[in-house]
Structures are given as C-alpha cells and as structure tokens.
Design an enzyme around this catalytic site. Structure first.
Site, PDB file in Angstrom:
ATOM      1  N   LYS A  38      25.900   5.982  12.315  1.00 23.15           N
ATOM      2  CA  LYS A  38      26.687   6.569  11.212  1.00 23.15           C
ATOM      3  C   LYS A  38      27.626   5.506  10.625  1.00 23.15           C
ATOM      4  O   LYS A  38      27.870   4.469  11.265  1.00 23.15           O
ATOM      5  CB  LYS A  38      27.485   7.765  11.733  1.00 23.15           C
ATOM      6  CG  LYS A  38      28.493   7.421  12.828  1.00 23.15           C
ATOM      7  CD  LYS A  38      28.971   8.676  13.571  1.00 23.15           C
ATOM      8  CE  LYS A  38      29.955   8.316  14.661  1.00 23.15           C
ATOM      9  NZ  LYS A  38      30.243   9.476  15.551  1.00 23.15           N
ATOM     10  N   TYR A 264      53.911  -9.800  -2.968  1.00 24.91           N
ATOM     11  CA  TYR A 264      54.544  -8.661  -3.642  1.00 24.91           C
ATOM     12  C   TYR A 264      55.829  -8.223  -2.943  1.00 24.91           C
ATOM     13  O   TYR A 264      55.908  -8.227  -1.706  1.00 24.91           O
ATOM     14  CB  TYR A 264      53.587  -7.473  -3.671  1.00 24.91           C
ATOM     15  CG  TYR A 264      52.464  -7.612  -4.685  1.00 24.91           C
ATOM     16  CD1 TYR A 264      52.726  -7.964  -6.011  1.00 24.91           C
ATOM     17  CD2 TYR A 264      51.147  -7.374  -4.309  1.00 24.91           C
ATOM     18  CE1 TYR A 264      51.695  -8.077  -6.929  1.00 24.91           C
ATOM     19  CE2 TYR A 264      50.107  -7.480  -5.221  1.00 24.91           C
ATOM     20  CZ  TYR A 264      50.392  -7.841  -6.537  1.00 24.91           C
ATOM     21  OH  TYR A 264      49.367  -7.945  -7.443  1.00 24.91           O
TER      22      TYR A 264
HETATM   23  C1  LIG Z   1      30.218   9.029  16.938  1.00 26.13           C
HETATM   24  C2  LIG Z   1      29.607   9.861  17.991  1.00 26.13           C
HETATM   25  C3  LIG Z   1      29.005   9.266  19.123  1.00 26.13           C
HETATM   26  C4  LIG Z   1      29.088   7.792  19.429  1.00 26.13           C
HETATM   27  O1  LIG Z   1      30.257   7.521  20.166  1.00 26.13           O
HETATM   28  P1  LIG Z   1      30.579   6.049  20.718  1.00 26.13           P
HETATM   29  O2  LIG Z   1      31.892   6.199  21.391  1.00 26.13           O
HETATM   30  O3  LIG Z   1      30.663   5.171  19.505  1.00 26.13           O
HETATM   31  O4  LIG Z   1      29.480   5.658  21.611  1.00 26.13           O
HETATM   32  C5  LIG Z   1      28.302  10.087  20.006  1.00 26.13           C
HETATM   33  N1  LIG Z   1      28.248  11.421  19.802  1.00 26.13           N
HETATM   34  C6  LIG Z   1      28.844  12.025  18.755  1.00 26.13           C
HETATM   35  C7  LIG Z   1      28.758  13.498  18.608  1.00 26.13           C
HETATM   36  C8  LIG Z   1      29.558  11.274  17.811  1.00 26.13           C
HETATM   37  O5  LIG Z   1      30.166  11.881  16.803  1.00 26.13           O
END
Ligand SMILES: *Cc1c(COP(=O)(O)O)cnc(C)c1O
Length: 369
Positions: A38, A264
């Site tokens: 993702k 800034y």
């Molecule tokens: C993002 C996510 C993961 C991955 O978690 P990591 O800590 O990056 O390994 C796994 N399961 C779900 C449901 C997630 O949302």
C-alpha cells in the site's frame, strides 16, 4: 553507486530480495507470504517492488484502496491482491480487476453482496476482517452468527480467508494484550469455521508479529515495513537492509556573517560566521517542517549537518560550517548508513510516516536487480 545529481529516492531491489528471504525464513515453508505494498509500497514504487516480489515468490499482495490494486494489475501483477480498506463506490472496479476485498462491517458485507449479485459472481473470494482489540476496522466476535446468516444459502461469495490485525505486536510490554488478541482470533475462527461448514485460511501477523510471535503465523503472514528494511527494533533492523535511500545535492553555498538570518521569518540567526548550503528538497517532497530549526541532520560527505531555519516548500538549508564540501556534492538524508528510523525519530515520528510521505515528484531510481 553513482552519486546523486538531483533529489532521488534510490530503491535497492537486492536489499528488498534480502529482506524477503530473511522474513520468509522466519515462517514455515507452507505458510503463505503476503507483501503489503500500500501507499506506493511504503513510498518505494508499488509496481517495481511488486514485480520484483512476484518474481521471487511472494504469494499474495495487499493494498489499502482499490485504485492501488488497479495500478498493480496494470503493471502486470497476477497474484491475488487483498484490498484492506475498499470503499463501496469502487466495488464494481474491484470485481472487474479480480481484487479481493476485506469485508469488515455489516454495511460493507451488505453492499458487497449486492455488487457481486449484480455482476453475477459465483464464489467471489473475500477476506473477513475481525476486530480483536485494535478497534479500528472489523466485525466483532458476536457478528459471527449474523455473517453466517447473510452468507448461507447464497453463492455469490466465498470466504477465502479470515483475518485480524495486532495493535501492539512491536511492543513486548503489551505481550499479554497481544495474547488476548490471538486467543480471541482463534475463538472467532473456530466458531466461524463450524458454522460456515468449511475452513477459510487465516492470517494475523504483520512484520513485528512475524518477528515477535512466530508461533502464531497461521496460514499466511502480512509484511510491509520489514520488506522495506525495518523491524521496529534495533536487533531486528540489523538483519534487514533499508531499501530506500533519500539523496540530494548541494545547490548553493552561502557565507553568513554574525547576526544575519537564514530562511523565512528569519528563523535561524547566526551567532558567528557560518557556512550554509541550500538543498533542492522541502516539505512538498516529504521533509515536513518538524525536521527544521535544528531538529534533524543530514549527511554531507559522511558528516552530520544540521537542518537550520524553517523548512521551505522546495528547499532546506543546512549548516556545513567545518565540513569539506562543494556545490554539486551529494547529500544523504537517509539510507544505508543513516537510518530512516533515526531521521524520523528526530522529528518524533516513525519510519512508516517518513517513507510513505516522500512525494511523487521525487524521482525513484532503481539499483540492483
Ligand atoms: C499496513 C498493514 C500491515 C503491514 O504492517 P507492517 O507493520 O508494515 O508489517 C499488515 N496488515 C494490515 C491490516 C495493515 O493495515
């Protein structure tokens, strides 16, 4: 490794393969491995990362939203793709692209059944998500009867898998809480299996789950951050290799007199003679304002240089007084020797936020194969 000529996020595909093999070795040979890709594979480029992982044997992918799953299909990914947080507005696209939804609430189950019926689906694979303590998304334990009632006697859907997500798998002080989540999950799956009359496969562990609770890997594990080189703990980090390195260059060097200011709102004021460098990277690239005003440092020819003054949209200024360097030289913000976890910590955040926040205008370059 060629020196950066502009701001780049360098993605090391050999490091990715190393991390995959390392994590894969922690699980049983017949346990499936789902790669969480993702948010552009945690900022790394979802298509390239997924194609590499598919080649070296990952069984499953997960994204958060349908659009991300469509992008993987367009890139040529053929393995199953779980969509963790699908929105009903995109259910038709999800079905057309053979993505597998997480069904996490009665409303979602109802709307997905409708969509599957309209598109005349038979046994469309879905993953039922149960809340066991994270209290974010998921059915509750006492929804099992309702779910089975909705599904029995209809053939649009097949429960491919049942899953849950741990709230504190990285924190061993919360081991007792995690054990409660694990046993609640087991109770739910036992009840569900007997009422459904078949056994969907089960998955629970994220990266820290794999590392800290390897005996509860069930049929599949879901790893994100570990693939990108972080284990949420120094001892685990040592065995993993960071995939992404953020590099930039020195655009210009200025000599600043005592009393002069930089940037800034004149946020940095020199108390002595300073040498400062301007870099072509700013908050629009993912280096938020919290990294400015002396909170964080970058590496110029191996030496630490503080980020001074306010972070601008497209630039930061660093103090290079006493550091041997020239305009055009490479600057490392994070990478192999300068951990993204450490850089994130200087701004009170975590590697996940830093990596996923590197914006799309930063060029991704790939090394290794
Ligand atoms: C993002 C996510 C993961 C991955 O978690 P990591 O800590 O990056 O390994 C796994 N399961 C779900 C449901 C997630 O949302």
């Amino acid at each position: 490794m060629p020196k950066a000529q502009e701001t780049v996020l360098e993605i090391d595909l050999d490091a990715l393969a190393h991390n995959y093999r390392h994590l894969r070795n922690k699980i049983a040979p017949d346990t499936k491995f789902l790669a969480v890709v993702k948010a552009f594979a945690y900022g790394s480029d979802a298509a390239q990362i997924s194609l590499k992982l598919e080649t070296i044997g990952v069984d499953y992918f997960a994204v958060a939203y349908v659009k991300e799953g469509v992008a993987l299909r367009e890139a040529g990914i053929t393995k199953p793709i779980l969509v963790l947080h699908p929105q009903p507005a995109n259910f038709n696209t999800l079905i057309e692209r053979c993505l597998e939804p997480s069904i996490y609430a009665p409303r979602i189950l109802h709307l997905f059944l409708e969509a599957a019926k309209q598109l005349e689906q038979k046994k469309y694979p879905v993953h039922l998500k149960f809340n066991t303590g994270l209290n974010r998304l998921g059915f509750w334990e006492n929804d099992v009867d309702y779910i089975v009632e909705q599904l029995n006697g209809r053939d649009e859907l097949k429960v491919q898998a049942v899953f849950s997500h741990l709230a504190a798998s990285d924190d061993l002080n919360e081991a007792a809480f995690t054990q409660t989540q694990i046993s609640t999950f087991q109770k739910i799956t036992t009840a569900l299996n007997s009422k459904l009359g078949y056994r969907p496969f089960q998955h629970l562990l994220n990266t820290s789950g794999i590392l800290n609770y390897p005996t509860t890997q069930f049929d599949m594990v879901r790893s994100g951050i570990g693939l990108y080189g972080f284990g949420n703990e120094a001892t685990y980090d040592k065995e993993l290799k960071p995939v992404a390195s953020l590099k930039t260059i020195i655009s210009q060097i200025h000599r600043i007199e005592p009393g002069e200011s930089v940037g800034y709102n004149r946020a940095f004021r020199a108390t002595g003679h300073r040498l400062i460098a301007t870099l072509p990277i700013g908050h629009a690239d993912g280096i938020g304002r919290q990294y400015g005003n002396g909170s964080s440092y970058v590496f110029v020819n191996g030496q630490k240089a503080l980020i001074i003054g306010n972070v601008c949209m497209d630039m930061i200024m660093i103090d290079i007084s006493g550091i041997e360097c020239r305009e055009g030289d490479e600057v490392v913000i994070f990478g192999n020797t300068a951990s993204a976890e450490d850089f994130a910590a200087t701004a009170n955040t975590i590697s996940y936020e830093l990596l996923t926040g590197i914006s799309q205008r930063v060029k991704r370059v790939f090394i290794g194969n």
